[in-house]
Design an enzyme around this catalytic site. Sequence first.
Site, PDB file in Angstrom:
ATOM      1  N   TRP A 200       0.846  -1.192   0.000  1.00 45.26           N
ATOM      2  CA  TRP A 200       0.000   0.000   0.000  1.00 45.26           C
ATOM      3  C   TRP A 200       0.888   1.252   0.000  1.00 45.26           C
ATOM      4  O   TRP A 200       1.881   1.332   0.728  1.00 45.26           O
ATOM      5  CB  TRP A 200      -0.900  -0.004   1.250  1.00 45.26           C
ATOM      6  CG  TRP A 200      -1.640   1.295   1.385  1.00 45.26           C
ATOM      7  CD1 TRP A 200      -2.728   1.687   0.677  1.00 45.26           C
ATOM      8  CD2 TRP A 200      -1.306   2.386   2.250  1.00 45.26           C
ATOM      9  NE1 TRP A 200      -3.098   2.955   1.036  1.00 45.26           N
ATOM     10  CE2 TRP A 200      -2.239   3.414   2.006  1.00 45.26           C
ATOM     11  CE3 TRP A 200      -0.291   2.602   3.194  1.00 45.26           C
ATOM     12  CZ2 TRP A 200      -2.210   4.636   2.675  1.00 45.26           C
ATOM     13  CZ3 TRP A 200      -0.259   3.817   3.867  1.00 45.26           C
ATOM     14  CH2 TRP A 200      -1.218   4.812   3.606  1.00 45.26           C
ATOM     15  N   ASP A 367     -16.053  11.934  -1.944  1.00 46.70           N
ATOM     16  CA  ASP A 367     -15.467  10.633  -1.617  1.00 46.70           C
ATOM     17  C   ASP A 367     -16.248   9.961  -0.489  1.00 46.70           C
ATOM     18  O   ASP A 367     -17.415  10.285  -0.211  1.00 46.70           O
ATOM     19  CB  ASP A 367     -13.979  10.835  -1.275  1.00 46.70           C
ATOM     20  CG  ASP A 367     -13.112   9.645  -1.623  1.00 46.70           C
ATOM     21  OD1 ASP A 367     -13.102   8.677  -0.837  1.00 46.70           O
ATOM     22  OD2 ASP A 367     -12.447   9.653  -2.678  1.00 46.70           O
ATOM     23  N   ASP A 368     -15.623   9.054   0.192  1.00 44.37           N
ATOM     24  CA  ASP A 368     -16.212   8.221   1.241  1.00 44.37           C
ATOM     25  C   ASP A 368     -16.904   9.082   2.320  1.00 44.37           C
ATOM     26  O   ASP A 368     -16.425  10.161   2.665  1.00 44.37           O
ATOM     27  CB  ASP A 368     -15.048   7.442   1.884  1.00 44.37           C
ATOM     28  CG  ASP A 368     -15.521   6.293   2.743  1.00 44.37           C
ATOM     29  OD1 ASP A 368     -16.727   6.153   2.941  1.00 44.37           O
ATOM     30  OD2 ASP A 368     -14.643   5.543   3.212  1.00 44.37           O
ATOM     31  N   LYS A 477     -16.271   6.775  -8.449  1.00 45.89           N
ATOM     32  CA  LYS A 477     -15.002   6.203  -7.977  1.00 45.89           C
ATOM     33  C   LYS A 477     -15.353   4.896  -7.270  1.00 45.89           C
ATOM     34  O   LYS A 477     -16.058   4.910  -6.262  1.00 45.89           O
ATOM     35  CB  LYS A 477     -14.310   7.180  -7.024  1.00 45.89           C
ATOM     36  CG  LYS A 477     -12.983   6.648  -6.464  1.00 45.89           C
ATOM     37  CD  LYS A 477     -12.289   7.726  -5.641  1.00 45.89           C
ATOM     38  CE  LYS A 477     -11.083   7.197  -4.881  1.00 45.89           C
ATOM     39  NZ  LYS A 477     -10.514   8.215  -3.987  1.00 45.89           N
ATOM     40  N   TRP A 478     -14.882   3.782  -7.817  1.00 43.65           N
ATOM     41  CA  TRP A 478     -15.221   2.440  -7.300  1.00 43.65           C
ATOM     42  C   TRP A 478     -14.011   1.938  -6.521  1.00 43.65           C
ATOM     43  O   TRP A 478     -13.000   1.576  -7.099  1.00 43.65           O
ATOM     44  CB  TRP A 478     -15.557   1.532  -8.474  1.00 43.65           C
ATOM     45  CG  TRP A 478     -15.853   0.100  -8.166  1.00 43.65           C
ATOM     46  CD1 TRP A 478     -15.295  -0.681  -7.200  1.00 43.65           C
ATOM     47  CD2 TRP A 478     -16.770  -0.752  -8.862  1.00 43.65           C
ATOM     48  NE1 TRP A 478     -15.802  -1.953  -7.245  1.00 43.65           N
ATOM     49  CE2 TRP A 478     -16.710  -2.034  -8.259  1.00 43.65           C
ATOM     50  CE3 TRP A 478     -17.633  -0.559  -9.940  1.00 43.65           C
ATOM     51  CZ2 TRP A 478     -17.469  -3.112  -8.704  1.00 43.65           C
ATOM     52  CZ3 TRP A 478     -18.384  -1.639 -10.385  1.00 43.65           C
ATOM     53  CH2 TRP A 478     -18.311  -2.900  -9.768  1.00 43.65           C
ATOM     54  N   ASP A 479     -14.152   1.924  -5.211  1.00 42.80           N
ATOM     55  CA  ASP A 479     -13.037   1.586  -4.320  1.00 42.80           C
ATOM     56  C   ASP A 479     -13.139   0.126  -3.869  1.00 42.80           C
ATOM     57  O   ASP A 479     -14.200  -0.509  -3.966  1.00 42.80           O
ATOM     58  CB  ASP A 479     -13.103   2.530  -3.105  1.00 42.80           C
ATOM     59  CG  ASP A 479     -11.744   2.773  -2.474  1.00 42.80           C
ATOM     60  OD1 ASP A 479     -10.807   2.014  -2.748  1.00 42.80           O
ATOM     61  OD2 ASP A 479     -11.640   3.734  -1.676  1.00 42.80           O
ATOM     62  N   MET A 480     -12.054  -0.421  -3.313  1.00 45.72           N
ATOM     63  CA  MET A 480     -12.031  -1.805  -2.796  1.00 45.72           C
ATOM     64  C   MET A 480     -10.890  -1.848  -1.789  1.00 45.72           C
ATOM     65  O   MET A 480      -9.732  -1.820  -2.174  1.00 45.72           O
ATOM     66  CB  MET A 480     -11.766  -2.751  -3.974  1.00 45.72           C
ATOM     67  CG  MET A 480     -12.053  -4.205  -3.726  1.00 45.72           C
ATOM     68  SD  MET A 480     -10.626  -5.093  -3.079  1.00 45.72           S
ATOM     69  CE  MET A 480     -11.134  -6.766  -3.292  1.00 45.72           C
ATOM     70  N   ASN A 481     -11.247  -1.854  -0.506  1.00 45.21           N
ATOM     71  CA  ASN A 481     -10.236  -1.552   0.508  1.00 45.21           C
ATOM     72  C   ASN A 481      -9.795  -2.698   1.406  1.00 45.21           C
ATOM     73  O   ASN A 481      -9.270  -2.443   2.489  1.00 45.21           O
ATOM     74  CB  ASN A 481     -10.725  -0.399   1.380  1.00 45.21           C
ATOM     75  CG  ASN A 481     -10.600   0.926   0.652  1.00 45.21           C
ATOM     76  OD1 ASN A 481      -9.521   1.264   0.194  1.00 45.21           O
ATOM     77  ND2 ASN A 481     -11.693   1.649   0.509  1.00 45.21           N
ATOM     78  N   CYS A 527     -10.301   2.038  -7.960  1.00 44.04           N
ATOM     79  CA  CYS A 527      -9.418   2.369  -6.860  1.00 44.04           C
ATOM     80  C   CYS A 527      -9.403   1.161  -5.941  1.00 44.04           C
ATOM     81  O   CYS A 527     -10.388   0.424  -5.853  1.00 44.04           O
ATOM     82  CB  CYS A 527     -10.011   3.583  -6.139  1.00 44.04           C
ATOM     83  SG  CYS A 527      -9.156   4.018  -4.622  1.00 44.04           S
ATOM     84  N   ASP A 549      -2.465   5.889  -3.106  1.00 46.24           N
ATOM     85  CA  ASP A 549      -2.803   6.843  -2.053  1.00 46.24           C
ATOM     86  C   ASP A 549      -1.605   7.722  -1.711  1.00 46.24           C
ATOM     87  O   ASP A 549      -1.731   8.685  -0.959  1.00 46.24           O
ATOM     88  CB  ASP A 549      -3.245   6.098  -0.780  1.00 46.24           C
ATOM     89  CG  ASP A 549      -4.728   5.748  -0.832  1.00 46.24           C
ATOM     90  OD1 ASP A 549      -5.430   6.269  -1.719  1.00 46.24           O
ATOM     91  OD2 ASP A 549      -5.175   4.955   0.016  1.00 46.24           O
TER      92      ASP A 549
HETATM   93  C1  DGJ Z   1      -9.001   4.494  -0.191  1.00 47.89           C
HETATM   94  C2  DGJ Z   1      -8.788   5.350  -1.375  1.00 47.89           C
HETATM   95  O1  DGJ Z   1      -7.582   5.031  -2.000  1.00 47.89           O
HETATM   96  C3  DGJ Z   1      -8.853   6.813  -0.980  1.00 47.89           C
HETATM   97  O2  DGJ Z   1      -8.603   7.619  -2.091  1.00 47.89           O
HETATM   98  C4  DGJ Z   1     -10.191   7.094  -0.391  1.00 47.89           C
HETATM   99  O3  DGJ Z   1     -11.184   6.948  -1.366  1.00 47.89           O
HETATM  100  C5  DGJ Z   1     -10.457   6.174   0.787  1.00 47.89           C
HETATM  101  N1  DGJ Z   1     -10.281   4.800   0.422  1.00 47.89           N
HETATM  102  C6  DGJ Z   1     -11.841   6.375   1.328  1.00 47.89           C
HETATM  103  O4  DGJ Z   1     -12.167   5.469   2.281  1.00 47.89           O
END
Ligand code: DGJ
Length: 735
Positions: A200, A367-368, A477-481, A527, A549
């Site tokens: 990361w 964003d979030d 913006k489609w995120d996956m964390n 993302c 990030d």
């Molecule tokens: C991770 C993304 O990389 C960030 O840009 C942001 O959207 C956060 N998640 C939000 O939780």
Amino acid sequence: MSILFHEATKEFHLYNHEVSYIIQVLPNNQLGNLYFGKRIEDKETYGYLREGGYRPLATFVFEGDMNFSLQHTRQEYPSYGTTDFRYPAFEIEQMNGSKISNFEYEAHRIYQGKNKIQGLPATYVEEKEEADTLDIILMDKVSKMKLILSYTIYNKLSVITRNAKFMNEGEEIKFLNKALSMSLDLPDYNYEMVHFAGAWSRERALKIRKLEQGVTSIHSLRGSSSAEHNPFFMLKRPNTDENMGEVIGFSLVYSGNFLAQVEVDSHYTTRISMGIHPDTFRWQLRQGESFQTPEVVMVYSSSGCNQMSQTFHLLYRTRLSKGYWRDRERPILCNNWEATEFDFNEEKIIKIAKSAKELGVELFVLDDGWFGKRNHDRAGLGDWYVNKDKLPSGINGLADKIEALGMKFGLWFEPEMVNKDSDLYRAHPDWILNTPNRSQSHGRNQYVLDYSREEVVDYIEALISTVLQEAKISYVKWDMNRYITECYSLALTPEKQGEVMHRYVLGVYRLYEKLTDKFPEVLFESCSSGGARFDPGILYYAPQTWTSDDTDAAERMKIQYSTSFVYPISSMGAHVSEVPNQQTKRIIPMETRANVAFFGDLGYELDLSILCEEEKEKVKKQIIIYKQQRKLLQQGTFYRLISPYDNKENAWMVVDCKQEKAIVGYYRLLCEPNAGFTRLRLSGLEAKKKYKISGKKEPFYYGSELMNAGIVITNNEMCAGGGDFSSVLYYLNEI
Ligand code: DGJ
């Protein structure tokens, strides 16, 4: 037609102006490889390139023949257990417990164009004249399994794509324990493996390994392609550099667990294998069922790494990415995440948005934190309806206000995840991937929805569609964390649990397919905690990806430089953010932050409303210039000039297709006191053309002059006077 079949010798020759790939039906009817490399003339047979011969300790296919051993034969899609002891491309477990297969040539078809791969992203053609395809049909007579190996060669690009499809035509159930997309044997091992590894916030750092006897591999077992390894590597000759020498790039069009492996055997041949990682894969095939592998794209260059990258860029920008935004210039955006994180309300957002508009920004992205009870990362994921406490006029009200300011509006989602503290989880606790009676690990307090289940994908699709239908939303913006753990689907039988990882990825693709079909003009940016799922599978649906990030410009130089080995500039989200930088605490001049972000899809990710007047003027100017140069920056031919990896300097440039215009970025990282003079040699210009360089007194320069003598770079041209993290952009125009 650039695919020939020689009936008498049973040889297939795929070729274009740059590359040749030659396959032969072997004496045992399996497939061998005779050649892959720079184009050679066609002839009836290149059979002599199959070296055979007796070797002690070898095992042989035919009784009485001491010359034909698969162990010493270069093959197309090898199996284990019948005289080859290297890693195989596949493994089929049969009802009697046997894992031996023998796929023999049965037939083939050659046709113009390229067929779609069902359910999976892949490169494509717009006109059938752009490429030719060869399908070779093989059969294992004992198990009654059919195998189709597909090869496509692009006529004007040095590209060959491959995939494999298995079909069970027998009555017995089989299990595919391994089904890679490709295997390729090369005759020597004088290569360096270059790949991109990290974590990361430091994704895709360039790594170089010399090949040796044994196995060198990269992989992901994280459920997505991952920040740790990218599903791409190249094999280059040791003397290959950016502008000369042989290199082959291998890129897997897939977003889940993968294996990319290079094996050098005892006789110094090299076997390349790439595809879905076998360790988390087991696929049941009943009679009549089939399994399709993802695609591998192979790009060959005899003129160095820049040429290989440019081929990938052109292919991925124009024949992998698709839809409305493919050829359009991407909007300059302002994203609120680094400015506010979860701590915002409508007033705060409008304030930032107003400043963004005044400075020339075209798209505002929320964003979030806008939905459910999402005031922190412990709640709300899965509840894709607005939090009215924060945003009393709703998403549609806010979108209207942003549009009234004269900007487009975009919104963040994380469609694959759920918090336990959410209405979705309370209603459907069985919808997460988890193994019965085992602990449930979380990542960032979130759990992974079981996308192997159609009803889960459909439910999320309905929620997101409602938001996109009700408000004026131009961008998602489609995120996956988080990565996947305790992978198990409560909806599948025990024999099918080995399918869950892949079915999950198919579910993600299905949702992308549905949403991009339904909302064709919405720009999707993918993302995954930054760039943890920056891969060609996702680029097929979302033409741009949040690169990392880490928005520190010095780090970004490296990340964008490495990413450019395979992915186009137009695919890299690149934002100017505040200083000290949130990840590195580094302070880098605003000019350099922008000069790096210019080589990507430019955005701003800071509270623009609190900038001082001087900074605002700088941002205004940057945006004016970027808009003027955007087409060239996003769609021009990109050249890497100097690598930032020694922490001294970095340079790259873009040239338009007519070689009339170019932009060169030169960056200093750590500056040396009392340093020598700096000359930068350019690439890609037309030798005889005359160019004027903005800001330089010289009336003109010949292309040949700039590519051989180079630009003289002086400290006074650079922001920050040539000190640490200073930079300059040169604009070249033909006169
Ligand atoms: C991770 C993304 O990389 C960030 O840009 C942001 O959207 C956060 N998640 C939000 O939780």
